[in-house]
Design a protein around this motif. Structure first.
Motif, PDB file in Angstrom:
ATOM      1  N   UNK A  21       7.132   3.353 -14.034  1.00  0.00           N
ATOM      2  CA  UNK A  21       7.806   3.891 -12.847  1.00  0.00           C
ATOM      3  C   UNK A  21       8.310   2.724 -11.992  1.00  0.00           C
ATOM      4  N   UNK A  22       9.027   3.042 -10.935  1.00  0.00           N
ATOM      5  CA  UNK A  22       9.637   2.026 -10.072  1.00  0.00           C
ATOM      6  C   UNK A  22       9.245   2.294  -8.625  1.00  0.00           C
ATOM      7  N   UNK A  23       8.856   1.237  -7.914  1.00  0.00           N
ATOM      8  CA  UNK A  23       8.536   1.366  -6.495  1.00  0.00           C
ATOM      9  C   UNK A  23       9.697   0.799  -5.669  1.00  0.00           C
ATOM     10  N   UNK A  24       9.989   1.482  -4.570  1.00  0.00           N
ATOM     11  CA  UNK A  24      11.074   1.037  -3.686  1.00  0.00           C
ATOM     12  C   UNK A  24      10.562   0.822  -2.274  1.00  0.00           C
ATOM     13  N   UNK A  25      10.985  -0.280  -1.692  1.00  0.00           N
ATOM     14  CA  UNK A  25      10.906  -0.488  -0.251  1.00  0.00           C
ATOM     15  C   UNK A  25      12.331  -0.542   0.266  1.00  0.00           C
TER      16      UNK A  25
ATOM     17  N   UNK B 277       0.778  -1.230   0.000  1.00  0.00           N
ATOM     18  CA  UNK B 277       0.000   0.000   0.000  1.00  0.00           C
ATOM     19  C   UNK B 277       0.811   1.282   0.000  1.00  0.00           C
ATOM     20  N   UNK B 278       2.152   1.166   0.019  1.00  0.00           N
ATOM     21  CA  UNK B 278       3.007   2.350   0.168  1.00  0.00           C
ATOM     22  C   UNK B 278       3.867   2.587  -1.068  1.00  0.00           C
ATOM     23  N   UNK B 279       3.863   3.819  -1.619  1.00  0.00           N
ATOM     24  CA  UNK B 279       4.626   4.086  -2.836  1.00  0.00           C
ATOM     25  C   UNK B 279       6.135   4.246  -2.628  1.00  0.00           C
ATOM     26  N   UNK B 280       6.541   4.772  -1.480  1.00  0.00           N
ATOM     27  CA  UNK B 280       7.967   4.815  -1.180  1.00  0.00           C
ATOM     28  C   UNK B 280       8.723   6.003  -1.746  1.00  0.00           C
ATOM     29  N   UNK B 281      10.052   6.055  -1.495  1.00  0.00           N
ATOM     30  CA  UNK B 281      10.849   7.282  -1.644  1.00  0.00           C
ATOM     31  C   UNK B 281      11.101   7.735  -3.074  1.00  0.00           C
ATOM     32  N   UNK B 282      10.849   6.894  -4.078  1.00  0.00           N
ATOM     33  CA  UNK B 282      11.127   7.308  -5.460  1.00  0.00           C
ATOM     34  C   UNK B 282       9.987   8.119  -6.062  1.00  0.00           C
ATOM     35  N   UNK B 283       8.882   8.257  -5.321  1.00  0.00           N
ATOM     36  CA  UNK B 283       7.744   9.051  -5.803  1.00  0.00           C
ATOM     37  C   UNK B 283       7.647  10.362  -5.034  1.00  0.00           C
ATOM     38  N   UNK B 284       6.979  11.302  -5.658  1.00  0.00           N
ATOM     39  CA  UNK B 284       6.800  12.635  -5.078  1.00  0.00           C
ATOM     40  C   UNK B 284       6.197  12.546  -3.668  1.00  0.00           C
TER      41      UNK B 284
END
Length: 577
Positions: free
Chosen positions: A304-308, A199-206
């Protein structure tokens, strides 16, 4: 509700379940209450109301053991029709609980309720549940964790901890408006704004650094990540910097373990991996990244890319947190977005365990053979209409040139009561009516037909299905999910299927067994399954845009002669249309 609490709930629930007794082979009853309700959620600095279960996003994890009876009472407080699918659960004789709207049930209307009841038979591992109507599964989804029976170990070393990791897809806009607009214009739907991990987009998104999934680990331990791809429209590569992943299970079936840096997971699929942490504190943190695999035209998917973040506990720290925020962050390298050869090499490594305890009972003889083309197409624009699909048409998709039309009443009820007239016909083509060079230059006429046409199978038939991807409007991979069954993936390849030479290369010894398989871009896949589950079973691409365009069909499996080969009668609270 924040997804940090989602992890805490998962840890607590698995600990509770470990303590549960099991009364022999019969199993226990696990009861859940799902209140479908609207909730305000903020992501990417933007708030909106979303449909949730129990106000949680992602929704609650369903925990059970193999052999348990699961009862989930769903009460719909939302303004949308709702149905829930228990993805990958075999639903032996309990098709009324499978969940796809207008296939096995009419949807649960606003203010209504329905109790889904099913027994988990011969399955253990990770599955998942999601809404199965329109695009509501964008936010209505959660994990299903099935532990082995009490006293039965995993066929691999028991992990220190188990963590569900669910990939999702987030739109700032209302997803119901997104698909509604696309269906009106005939164009492709607007792509998502972000991918998410739990549920969390993480630091690579605005403005999303505060909304980051963090996996906090200790050195020298093994963790099992229960990966689920709940994204609507994207297959995903996944990797953790500086760490290898050992794949031990897909779609709740144990496999021969193999170790990789990166894996591929399509929407609908689950993958259990063992992550062994470094033997001592590494003095760094590590990104876990997921990004799409696609051969489609640029701009038609979320690139786009999601990061944990994988974060080690610092043994030298005496603070309560014991996590250092100022460490270097290492990133993994993911394959190119269209790296089809990586996908092919990865899927070729998947093999069933095929032991005495966990056999691969692949069908050696075949009673019924089918050859389905799967791919995109068009519908003509209405007279004097304006459409934004290819060459002024409307986007469509089809299996054997039939774009499936959902009925207005449930297929299973029509079948069970013998009142199929005017609801569906049982003349779905077993092969393309007009063969063509499927992966070559596309035909001039790309229009497809509409229909609610099904295949009827006798109980106990051994079925082989070859799904052939086409190049019409671009060669794409299509992750196909079959409800009510697992199947064996006996072969796959690129180009056009060769019915003379390709079957000689089938793996009939230890093929992978699963419920969702990617039909390769400009290629084919061959599956086998035993029609041992009476009812009506949906089969569809798990890319939601393609489902909306008609890339779906259904099978009717007739009752067998014996009482335990017949579908049970419908429950009294089955929703009405």
């Amino acid at each position: 509700m924040a997804s940090i609490s989602y992890l805490l709930r998962s840890f607590v629930l698995v600990a509770v379940l470990m303590l549960f007794s099991a009364n022999g082979a019969k199993g226990d009853t696990r009861e859940y209450q799902f209140d479908v309700q609207m909730a305000n959620v903020t992501r990417l600095c933007s708030s909106k109301k979303i449909v949730t279960v129990n106000g949680q996003f992602p929704g609650p994890t369903v925990f059970a053991r193999e052999g348990d009876l699961v009862v989930v009472r769903v009460v719909n407080h939302a303004p949308y029709n709702m149905s829930i699918h228990w993805h990958g659960i075999r639903q032996l004789r309990s098709g009324w609980a499978d969940g796809p709207a207008y296939i096995t049930q009419c949807p649960i209307q606003a203010g209504g309720s329905y109790a889904y009841k099913f027994t988990i038979t011969g399955q253990r591992g990770t599955l998942w549940w999601h809404a199965h109507i329109s695009w509501l599964r964008a936010t209505v989804y959660g994990a299903i964790v099935i532990l082995p029976k009490v006293g039965v170990p995993y066929p691999f070393p028991a992990p220190h901890k188990e963590v569900p990791v669910i990939f999702g897809e987030w739109w700032t806009a209302d997803t119901e408006a997104v698909i509604s607009q696309a269906m009106q214009t005939g164009a492709g739907p607007n792509v998502s704004d972000a991918f998410t991990i739990n549920g969390l987009p993480g630091p690579l998104y605005n403005c999303s650094a505060k909304d980051t999934f963090k996996l906090k680990v200790e050195p020298g331990k093994t963790y099992m990540l229960r990966l689920i791809n709940a994204a609507l429209n994207d297959e995903l590569f996944f990797s953790i910097a500086g760490h290898k992943l050992t794949v031990v299970d897909v779609d709740a079936v144990y496999i021969k373990p193999f170790t990789v840096d990166t894996l591929i997971i399509t929407p609908g699929q689950t993958t259990n991996v063992l992550l062994t942490t470094k033997p001592s504190y590494p003095g760094a943190t590590f990104y876990m990244l997921a990004a799409p695999y696609s051969t489609a035209a640029s701009g038609t998917f979320d690139n786009t890319t999601v990061a944990g973040i994988l974060e080690y506990e610092d043994p030298s720290s005496h603070s309560a947190a014991a996590f250092n925020k100022n460490l270097p962050v290492l990133k993994p390298t993911l394959p190119q977005i269209n790296d089809t050869s990586f996908v092919s090499n990865f899927t070729a490594k998947l093999r069933s365990l095929a032991t005495a305890e966990y056999p691969a009972n692949v069908q050696q003889q075949v009673d019924k053979r089918f050859f389905f083309t799967v791919g995109l197409g068009t519908h003509p624009c209405a007279v004097n209409g304006t459409c934004q699909g290819p060459n002024g048409s409307r986007f469509a998709a089809s299996v054997n040139n039939v774009s499936f039309v959902l009925p207005t009443t449930a297929l299973l009820q029509s079948h069970f009561t013998g009142k199929s007239n005017g609801v569906y016909s049982s003349n779905f083509p077993a092969m393309p009516l007009t063969p063509f060079n499927y992966t070559g230059a596309p035909p001039n006429n790309t229009n497809v037909s509409n229909g609610t046409r099904l295949v009827v199978l006798p109980y106990g038939a051994s079925v082989e299905l070859v799904m052939q991807g086409t190049s019409i409007l671009g060669a794409e991979s299509h992750p196909f999910h079959l409800h009510g069954f697992n199947f064996f993936v006996v072969g796959q390849g690129f180009g056009n299927f060769d019915p003379i030479n390709d079957p000689a290369k089938y793996n009939l010894v230890d093929p992978i067994e699963r419920n969702t398989v990617g039909v390769p871009a400009a290629g084919w896949v061959a599956i086998r399954f035993l029609a041992d589950n009476p009812g009506v079973w949906f089969m569809h691409c798990h890319l939601e845009a393609h489902v909306s365009w008609g890339l779906k069909m259904a099978w009717v499996v007739q009752d067998g002669r014996l009482p335990n080969q017949k579908i049970l009668p419908p429950p009294s609270d089955l929703p009405k249309c």
